[in-house]
Design a protein around this motif. Structure first.
Motif, PDB file in Angstrom:
ATOM      1  N   GLN A 140       0.827  -1.201   0.000  1.00 55.77           N
ATOM      2  CA  GLN A 140       0.000   0.000   0.000  1.00 55.77           C
ATOM      3  C   GLN A 140       0.863   1.253   0.000  1.00 55.77           C
ATOM      4  OE1 GLN A 140      -2.613  -0.431   3.351  1.00 55.77           O
ATOM      5  NE2 GLN A 140      -4.012  -1.785   2.239  1.00 55.77           N
ATOM      6  N   ASN A 141       1.938   1.233   0.758  1.00 53.00           N
ATOM      7  CA  ASN A 141       2.843   2.375   0.784  1.00 53.00           C
ATOM      8  C   ASN A 141       3.496   2.580  -0.580  1.00 53.00           C
ATOM      9  OD1 ASN A 141       4.262   4.524   2.181  1.00 53.00           O
ATOM     10  ND2 ASN A 141       6.073   3.232   1.963  1.00 53.00           N
ATOM     11  N   ARG A 142       3.921   1.485  -1.202  1.00 57.21           N
ATOM     12  CA  ARG A 142       4.527   1.592  -2.535  1.00 57.21           C
ATOM     13  C   ARG A 142       3.521   2.140  -3.545  1.00 57.21           C
ATOM     14  NH1 ARG A 142       7.123  -3.782  -4.280  1.00 57.21           N
ATOM     15  NH2 ARG A 142       7.898  -2.481  -5.951  1.00 57.21           N
ATOM     16  N   GLN A 143       2.268   1.687  -3.467  1.00 57.25           N
ATOM     17  CA  GLN A 143       1.240   2.177  -4.383  1.00 57.25           C
ATOM     18  C   GLN A 143       0.966   3.661  -4.153  1.00 57.25           C
ATOM     19  OE1 GLN A 143      -1.891  -0.615  -3.616  1.00 57.25           O
ATOM     20  NE2 GLN A 143      -1.050  -2.126  -5.042  1.00 57.25           N
ATOM     21  N   PHE A 144       1.007   4.094  -2.909  1.00 57.26           N
ATOM     22  CA  PHE A 144       0.838   5.509  -2.617  1.00 57.26           C
ATOM     23  C   PHE A 144       1.970   6.317  -3.249  1.00 57.26           C
ATOM     24  CE2 PHE A 144       1.796   9.185   0.097  1.00 57.26           C
ATOM     25  CZ  PHE A 144       0.616   9.900  -0.086  1.00 57.26           C
ATOM     26  N   GLU A 145       3.191   5.796  -3.150  1.00 60.39           N
ATOM     27  CA  GLU A 145       4.334   6.477  -3.762  1.00 60.39           C
ATOM     28  C   GLU A 145       4.195   6.489  -5.286  1.00 60.39           C
ATOM     29  OE1 GLU A 145       6.733   8.233  -2.207  1.00 60.39           O
ATOM     30  OE2 GLU A 145       5.613   7.811  -0.374  1.00 60.39           O
ATOM     31  N   CYS A 146       3.643   5.439  -5.865  1.00 58.98           N
ATOM     32  CA  CYS A 146       3.409   5.395  -7.314  1.00 58.98           C
ATOM     33  C   CYS A 146       2.473   6.524  -7.747  1.00 58.98           C
ATOM     34  CB  CYS A 146       2.791   4.061  -7.728  1.00 58.98           C
ATOM     35  SG  CYS A 146       3.874   2.634  -7.613  1.00 58.98           S
ATOM     36  N   SER A 147       1.503   6.824  -6.893  1.00 58.27           N
ATOM     37  CA  SER A 147       0.506   7.842  -7.261  1.00 58.27           C
ATOM     38  C   SER A 147       1.116   9.229  -7.442  1.00 58.27           C
ATOM     39  CB  SER A 147      -0.613   7.885  -6.225  1.00 58.27           C
ATOM     40  OG  SER A 147      -0.146   8.439  -5.011  1.00 58.27           O
ATOM     41  N   LYS A 148       2.325   9.414  -7.002  1.00 60.09           N
ATOM     42  CA  LYS A 148       3.004  10.704  -7.121  1.00 60.09           C
ATOM     43  C   LYS A 148       3.750  10.846  -8.455  1.00 60.09           C
ATOM     44  CE  LYS A 148       3.768  10.904  -2.155  1.00 60.09           C
ATOM     45  NZ  LYS A 148       4.795  10.940  -1.092  1.00 60.09           N
ATOM     46  N   LEU A 149       3.795   9.774  -9.239  1.00 59.58           N
ATOM     47  CA  LEU A 149       4.563   9.764 -10.482  1.00 59.58           C
ATOM     48  C   LEU A 149       3.713  10.176 -11.675  1.00 59.58           C
ATOM     49  CD1 LEU A 149       6.390   6.362  -9.942  1.00 59.58           C
ATOM     50  CD2 LEU A 149       7.354   8.652  -9.632  1.00 59.58           C
ATOM     51  N   PRO A 150       4.356  10.647 -12.767  1.00 57.23           N
ATOM     52  CA  PRO A 150       3.619  10.915 -14.014  1.00 57.23           C
ATOM     53  C   PRO A 150       3.033   9.613 -14.567  1.00 57.23           C
ATOM     54  CG  PRO A 150       5.868  11.786 -14.113  1.00 57.23           C
ATOM     55  CD  PRO A 150       5.761  10.991 -12.857  1.00 57.23           C
ATOM     56  N   GLN A 151       2.022   9.720 -15.408  1.00 56.05           N
ATOM     57  CA  GLN A 151       1.236   8.572 -15.879  1.00 56.05           C
ATOM     58  C   GLN A 151       2.059   7.383 -16.383  1.00 56.05           C
ATOM     59  OE1 GLN A 151      -1.943   8.291 -15.275  1.00 56.05           O
ATOM     60  NE2 GLN A 151      -2.106   6.294 -16.215  1.00 56.05           N
ATOM     61  N   PRO A 152       2.984   7.544 -17.328  1.00 60.99           N
ATOM     62  CA  PRO A 152       3.707   6.344 -17.810  1.00 60.99           C
ATOM     63  C   PRO A 152       4.495   5.650 -16.692  1.00 60.99           C
ATOM     64  CG  PRO A 152       4.076   8.195 -19.277  1.00 60.99           C
ATOM     65  CD  PRO A 152       3.368   8.730 -18.066  1.00 60.99           C
ATOM     66  N   GLU A 153       5.138   6.436 -15.854  1.00 65.15           N
ATOM     67  CA  GLU A 153       5.900   5.864 -14.750  1.00 65.15           C
ATOM     68  C   GLU A 153       4.965   5.262 -13.699  1.00 65.15           C
ATOM     69  OE1 GLU A 153       8.737   8.729 -13.241  1.00 65.15           O
ATOM     70  OE2 GLU A 153       9.090   9.436 -15.275  1.00 65.15           O
ATOM     71  N   TYR A 154       3.822   5.891 -13.494  1.00 64.77           N
ATOM     72  CA  TYR A 154       2.819   5.395 -12.551  1.00 64.77           C
ATOM     73  C   TYR A 154       2.360   3.991 -12.947  1.00 64.77           C
ATOM     74  CZ  TYR A 154      -1.826   4.687 -10.581  1.00 64.77           C
ATOM     75  OH  TYR A 154      -2.935   4.147  -9.970  1.00 64.77           O
ATOM     76  N   GLU A 155       2.050   3.799 -14.216  1.00 63.17           N
ATOM     77  CA  GLU A 155       1.563   2.497 -14.678  1.00 63.17           C
ATOM     78  C   GLU A 155       2.602   1.401 -14.464  1.00 63.17           C
ATOM     79  OE1 GLU A 155       0.224   3.150 -18.672  1.00 63.17           O
ATOM     80  OE2 GLU A 155      -1.410   4.449 -18.001  1.00 63.17           O
ATOM     81  N   GLU A 156       3.857   1.698 -14.768  1.00 57.11           N
ATOM     82  CA  GLU A 156       4.931   0.725 -14.566  1.00 57.11           C
ATOM     83  C   GLU A 156       5.108   0.429 -13.081  1.00 57.11           C
ATOM     84  OE1 GLU A 156       7.912  -1.976 -15.081  1.00 57.11           O
ATOM     85  OE2 GLU A 156       6.590  -1.131 -16.616  1.00 57.11           O
ATOM     86  N   CYS A 157       5.083   1.460 -12.284  1.00 59.00           N
ATOM     87  CA  CYS A 157       5.227   1.313 -10.831  1.00 59.00           C
ATOM     88  C   CYS A 157       4.103   0.436 -10.268  1.00 59.00           C
ATOM     89  CB  CYS A 157       5.219   2.698 -10.188  1.00 59.00           C
ATOM     90  SG  CYS A 157       5.519   2.708  -8.410  1.00 59.00           S
ATOM     91  N   MET A 158       2.879   0.670 -10.701  1.00 58.45           N
ATOM     92  CA  MET A 158       1.745  -0.109 -10.214  1.00 58.45           C
ATOM     93  C   MET A 158       1.835  -1.570 -10.653  1.00 58.45           C
ATOM     94  SD  MET A 158      -0.019   1.722  -8.210  1.00 58.45           S
ATOM     95  CE  MET A 158      -1.598   0.895  -8.055  1.00 58.45           C
ATOM     96  N   ARG A 159       2.342  -1.820 -11.847  1.00 62.27           N
ATOM     97  CA  ARG A 159       2.528  -3.216 -12.284  1.00 62.27           C
ATOM     98  C   ARG A 159       3.504  -3.928 -11.359  1.00 62.27           C
ATOM     99  NH1 ARG A 159       1.774  -1.195 -17.499  1.00 62.27           N
ATOM    100  NH2 ARG A 159       3.948  -0.644 -17.759  1.00 62.27           N
ATOM    101  N   GLU A 160       4.525  -3.206 -10.925  1.00 63.03           N
ATOM    102  CA  GLU A 160       5.534  -3.804 -10.052  1.00 63.03           C
ATOM    103  C   GLU A 160       4.994  -4.106  -8.660  1.00 63.03           C
ATOM    104  OE1 GLU A 160       8.792  -1.076 -10.132  1.00 63.03           O
ATOM    105  OE2 GLU A 160       9.268  -1.522 -12.223  1.00 63.03           O
ATOM    106  N   THR A 161       3.926  -3.437  -8.262  1.00 68.82           N
ATOM    107  CA  THR A 161       3.371  -3.653  -6.921  1.00 68.82           C
ATOM    108  C   THR A 161       2.167  -4.577  -6.943  1.00 68.82           C
ATOM    109  OG1 THR A 161       1.885  -1.740  -7.017  1.00 68.82           O
ATOM    110  CG2 THR A 161       4.095  -1.351  -6.168  1.00 68.82           C
ATOM    111  N   GLY A 162       1.849  -5.160  -8.077  1.00 75.10           N
ATOM    112  CA  GLY A 162       0.632  -5.948  -8.208  1.00 75.10           C
ATOM    113  C   GLY A 162       0.726  -7.402  -7.780  1.00 75.10           C
TER     114      GLY A 162
END
Length: 66
Positions: free
Chosen positions: A27-49
């Protein structure tokens, strides 16, 4: 008094299950992902899935390799 506080802290940490800790970290990692621009956000969220069960299976496989 100092030892009582340390003991209580250790007891509370021990009470958390591994799955609860994993979930909190995810959850903390996903919160940090939400601070990123869209392309980076999507990659970050895939990594936390990864589910906890999948994480645990992979962790056990790596432990066996050692």
């Amino acid at each position: 008094m100092k030892y009582i506080v340390v003991g209580a802290l250790l007891a509370s940490v021990a009470a958390c299950s591994h799955e609860q800790v994993y979930s909190a970290v995810q959850q903390n990692r996903q919160f940090e992902c939400s601070k990123l621009p869209q392309p980076e956000y999507e990659e970050c969220m895939r990594e936390t899935g990864m589910s906890y069960d999948e994480y645990e299976r992979r962790r056990q496989e790596l432990l066996k390799e050692e």
